[in-house]
Design an enzyme around this catalytic site. Sequence first.
Site, PDB file in Angstrom:
ATOM      1  N   GLY C 129       0.824  -1.196   0.000  1.00  0.00           N
ATOM      2  CA  GLY C 129       0.000   0.000   0.000  1.00  0.00           C
ATOM      3  C   GLY C 129       0.864   1.253   0.000  1.00  0.00           C
ATOM      4  O   GLY C 129       2.060   1.213   0.316  1.00  0.00           O
ATOM      5  N   CYS C 130       0.254   2.377  -0.348  1.00  0.00           N
ATOM      6  CA  CYS C 130       1.017   3.621  -0.493  1.00  0.00           C
ATOM      7  C   CYS C 130       1.522   4.123   0.865  1.00  0.00           C
ATOM      8  O   CYS C 130       2.725   4.382   1.038  1.00  0.00           O
ATOM      9  CB  CYS C 130       0.193   4.678  -1.207  1.00  0.00           C
ATOM     10  SG  CYS C 130      -1.448   4.955  -0.519  1.00  0.00           S
ATOM     11  N   PHE C 131       0.621   4.262   1.854  1.00  0.00           N
ATOM     12  CA  PHE C 131       1.077   4.679   3.179  1.00  0.00           C
ATOM     13  C   PHE C 131       2.056   3.648   3.735  1.00  0.00           C
ATOM     14  O   PHE C 131       3.059   3.995   4.373  1.00  0.00           O
ATOM     15  CB  PHE C 131      -0.104   4.815   4.148  1.00  0.00           C
ATOM     16  CG  PHE C 131      -0.805   6.141   4.103  1.00  0.00           C
ATOM     17  CD1 PHE C 131      -0.100   7.333   4.227  1.00  0.00           C
ATOM     18  CD2 PHE C 131      -2.190   6.213   3.952  1.00  0.00           C
ATOM     19  CE1 PHE C 131      -0.755   8.559   4.203  1.00  0.00           C
ATOM     20  CE2 PHE C 131      -2.847   7.441   3.932  1.00  0.00           C
ATOM     21  CZ  PHE C 131      -2.130   8.612   4.052  1.00  0.00           C
ATOM     22  N   THR C 133       4.144   1.770   2.212  1.00  0.00           N
ATOM     23  CA  THR C 133       5.468   1.921   1.613  1.00  0.00           C
ATOM     24  C   THR C 133       6.225   3.077   2.258  1.00  0.00           C
ATOM     25  O   THR C 133       7.375   2.934   2.687  1.00  0.00           O
ATOM     26  CB  THR C 133       5.341   2.150   0.097  1.00  0.00           C
ATOM     27  OG1 THR C 133       4.728   0.999  -0.496  1.00  0.00           O
ATOM     28  CG2 THR C 133       6.696   2.385  -0.542  1.00  0.00           C
ATOM     29  N   ALA C 134       5.574   4.239   2.331  1.00  0.00           N
ATOM     30  CA  ALA C 134       6.249   5.414   2.891  1.00  0.00           C
ATOM     31  C   ALA C 134       6.671   5.175   4.344  1.00  0.00           C
ATOM     32  O   ALA C 134       7.780   5.543   4.750  1.00  0.00           O
ATOM     33  CB  ALA C 134       5.336   6.643   2.797  1.00  0.00           C
TER      34      ALA C 134
END
Lengths: 320, 320, 320, 320
Positions: C129-131, C133-134
């Site tokens: 997921g995007c969050f 990953t960050a």
Amino acid sequence: MIKAGIIGGAGYTAGELIRILLNHPDAEIDFVYSTSQPGKAVSTIHQDLAGETDLKFTDAINKEADVVFLCLGHGNSKKFLSENQFSDNTKIVDLSTDFRMSGDHEFVYGLPEFNKKEIQSAKNIANPGCFATAISLAILPLAKTGKLKDDWHVNAVTGATGAGTSLSETTHFTWRDNNFSSYKSFGHQHLNEIGQSLKKLQPSYEGEVNFIPNRGNFSRGIHATAYTKYEGSLEEASEIYSEVYKDAVFTHLVDGELHLKQVVNTNKCLLKLEKFDNKILVTSIIDNLLKGASGQAVQNMNIMFGFEESAGLKLKANYF
Amino acid sequence: MIKAGIIGGAGYTAGELIRILLNHPDAEIDFVYSTSQPGKAVSTIHQDLAGETDLKFTDAINKEADVVFLCLGHGNSKKFLSENQFSDNTKIVDLSTDFRMSGDHEFVYGLPEFNKKEIQSAKNIANPGCFATAISLAILPLAKTGKLKDDWHVNAVTGATGAGTSLSETTHFTWRDNNFSSYKSFGHQHLNEIGQSLKKLQPSYEGEVNFIPNRGNFSRGIHATAYTKYEGSLEEASEIYSEVYKDAVFTHLVDGELHLKQVVNTNKCLLKLEKFDNKILVTSIIDNLLKGASGQAVQNMNIMFGFEESAGLKLKANYF
Amino acid sequence: MIKAGIIGGAGYTAGELIRILLNHPDAEIDFVYSTSQPGKAVSTIHQDLAGETDLKFTDAINKEADVVFLCLGHGNSKKFLSENQFSDNTKIVDLSTDFRMSGDHEFVYGLPEFNKKEIQSAKNIANPGCFATAISLAILPLAKTGKLKDDWHVNAVTGATGAGTSLSETTHFTWRDNNFSSYKSFGHQHLNEIGQSLKKLQPSYEGEVNFIPNRGNFSRGIHATAYTKYEGSLEEASEIYSEVYKDAVFTHLVDGELHLKQVVNTNKCLLKLEKFDNKILVTSIIDNLLKGASGQAVQNMNIMFGFEESAGLKLKANYF
Amino acid sequence: MIKAGIIGGAGYTAGELIRILLNHPDAEIDFVYSTSQPGKAVSTIHQDLAGETDLKFTDAINKEADVVFLCLGHGNSKKFLSENQFSDNTKIVDLSTDFRMSGDHEFVYGLPEFNKKEIQSAKNIANPGCFATAISLAILPLAKTGKLKDDWHVNAVTGATGAGTSLSETTHFTWRDNNFSSYKSFGHQHLNEIGQSLKKLQPSYEGEVNFIPNRGNFSRGIHATAYTKYEGSLEEASEIYSEVYKDAVFTHLVDGELHLKQVVNTNKCLLKLEKFDNKILVTSIIDNLLKGASGQAVQNMNIMFGFEESAGLKLKANYF
């Protein structure tokens, strides 16, 4: 009608003061002092005032003004007051950090939700910082009831007006547009005044306020989230906050979703409480130039002079 | 691999050139000349390049570079070339206005859609202006077929990068955010090069190009609408434009809706034709820093050196 | 050239995949499956592709494709795979949450910085997921060295593309423009995969990840700050992160200021470390649609097929 | 205190009316009619009103209200009035297009700068369209003095609130953010009312108003430029405009630069005149929801009821 003077008239907070005072029922602008723009029409700098006022900047000060607002850079208010004297009846509202920490001066910290009585009889007001206002209104009620035990974790984002009128890389449109960044993590200067208020309300509190400020890509407003460990229920917390703010004219607890534009261009602070396991989360939103600066300054003036607290501050939200 | 030098490396167009050339299959960056930043890593200024390059600014010039891009303020290219000499084989691509008007110099106007042959054999290129590119691609096809009779009415809006890196009131975030304004109405400097191209293609044309430029609250891109009286049908006009652009790599006619973000961060120009009574309306969109500056500069380099015209320019649109 | 299929072709992540794969040196788009748009040109939906491709959406699937990307809503990937069969050689990259948690399936969690070996031999990939990953790239290095002891405090803000293409109140322009809000505090679904990665790297870790997600008024990107108690020095931490990411193609530690636009429209993650008293603060920025979705999906494809890891992903930043 | 009703209370213009009327010295909100939200607190939809009002939507109408504002979709005002009857003394202000063109009805076109006398004695008002207001105030003074001879060329850009509250592709944040586009070129529906006003003031005028509307990436405001051939001097034109607007409360000629945010969140129209060769250029800015809709509606109410024309409309600009 009291007579108001504004010192340092070319900046954002002075502009907001002028906008508010032009329509204030009990105060009128006596002079707008600017050493850089004397003689120039105020509407050449605050260009939205075109057609509304013929007011001009001046480099002459009326020492008999009823109230004087200092819209000077941090450090410059002290200097200005040491070089300029006002009448004994003149009340000063300083928007800088210069007098916010208690000390050898006569300034009352102007957070009406907690210091109203002192403000009523104050001669001079140290107007709170923008982040300090948003965060204090979020976290002080628990301190007032002695309920704080653990650290606060605070994250807040401010608009570009928070950085003042001077041009800089991080307020250049090509940089700021669609951008986001944090700065001064754990070291923002407003932590001092927040800490002072916490200690005053709950002297036993030893926790830290961990605060990360951020630059948002909008012009106005502060959105802050603050959480700490809290053993009570959400209902109990809601009662505490409701009680603390029951007479507050501009600070309200809301049940629904919070988003920044609910308060932009108003003097309001909206708060939302949520409980997650053993943590309480408080979300707080204000307009940094109004409740976080000039609006609160006028609110303090209203209280000092016995005007209706919301006089001149029934502002239409921009909302969109 | 040809060797490319960039003069004036700290500005927006230099940054875009570096971004493009770092991934160009046939060219490599030999030096980035900056008198203000020598020795500094390029990624300290063009900060998105962190982790991608160790390139440093230099104040030394390689006179044997195969191609040199001049990213200097208007007026400074002439001055720079009078003070610095390159080898006879070095090709110059100038991004300023200095050599766009025909005269006593060897620069070819680098609008590939109309001057490809001359560019192929050019020693030096005067890279077109951003507004000039968007507007010329919109209006020149009718001039090429001798069809123009009446005035053009052009309205275009540009992003804040169009104003360059220096800080100014109209690129301050608090001013530009959610704002809109026009400037230099009927007098923008790009009208000269547009007029020159019109005259070259249709010497008999005596009409005016009425042009109002606007500042939009976005960072990249130009959106232009241009209309004039036109007696032919939409079909006829479409055939003319399709014929003129049939070999164009980056300029395309589209049928659907046009909106600026279709081309942002690409080297494309998209055009749309519409007919209303006796008027033809052409809408044209480009990225001002790419097709309007550095992308077109590399396109010109590609043509001069016989590379694939789109080499290094197959850029992913940002789109959102 | 391997053949790639895209399932669910009308959304943001599918659009990004198409943009990347159109210029990929080792892969070509075999089909873009869309039940809602069959027969329609891909450029009618992803309108920036005008002039670049004649590709059409199809409702027929090539079961022999070398790789298939699933760009379906959460829950729909499982359903799709139960109703559609691909050849034994077809590799699947799923962008939904469906296979991110370990279980009764053959999907490898596709975070290349930590799972590269497993990805190299994987048949199927669950793309993070995007969050996730960050945040994972910000906090996992300390877990890898067993250094974590205390809770993490994470605050992150995402752009409006994070909410997908469907229209909703919080993605309406009049709502989102110049606005800011938090949501799903302490309960975002990506906490599951972050927790799984933490446990895998440091099984003894019992701390919590306190995460407040926010909606920013921009379209692309995630900016995250994460802090925890940490006894080591900044130098020690820098060495740990540098060692963990020494072979990472897209993830880099930087010294200077971090701001979101450094990575927008790239596949990079930039990280910054700071130490304040006993706390370490890690700031992490990615493009949610690239490193947070489609870019990482292609990175995983590159690793699985033995291509250069950055093939097709040397993207020019938008930056402005 | 007169009693005001609002029909269609959930939209943008109704929200603005509520914001204005809550602080109006001479009017109070009697009911806010909404068939979709009866019983719900007004602040659940217009969320900036949290803490300011306990008003609820209702599906009951008070037929004896002194004034009723119709905030209905175009075409629905006629239908509503045919199905609902108000007392003979009730004045109607309709914000739709339904009654703007003269015909078999009793509505006066509510552009106070030109129709004040008729408005004073009007029973019902057709409130002008937003583009129509900005453009009419720019071009009508020359018609009033019979000076118009040639076509007008008008380009205007509007904010996203101009498209109403319903969700659509072009008001999706990911589409609109940093984007720009034109629409309905030469065919916008407001051309009818503009043409009607021109004919009324200068019956001999046969020119066309060529109008290209644009969608800007901001929420509030209209910026319009309009030029035509004009033989007189700039001084002469300035005198004409000054004379026409000498008693106008909200419409002012300015000398300096014009930019949209000077009027956002106010009821003002600011105009700037420039002369270029044989052309006069008029730039005009308004807030589309205030002077272009709800503000002007209240201005018309004030005039009809003999209140101070600016009552309730001394609004603080948002400016930033």
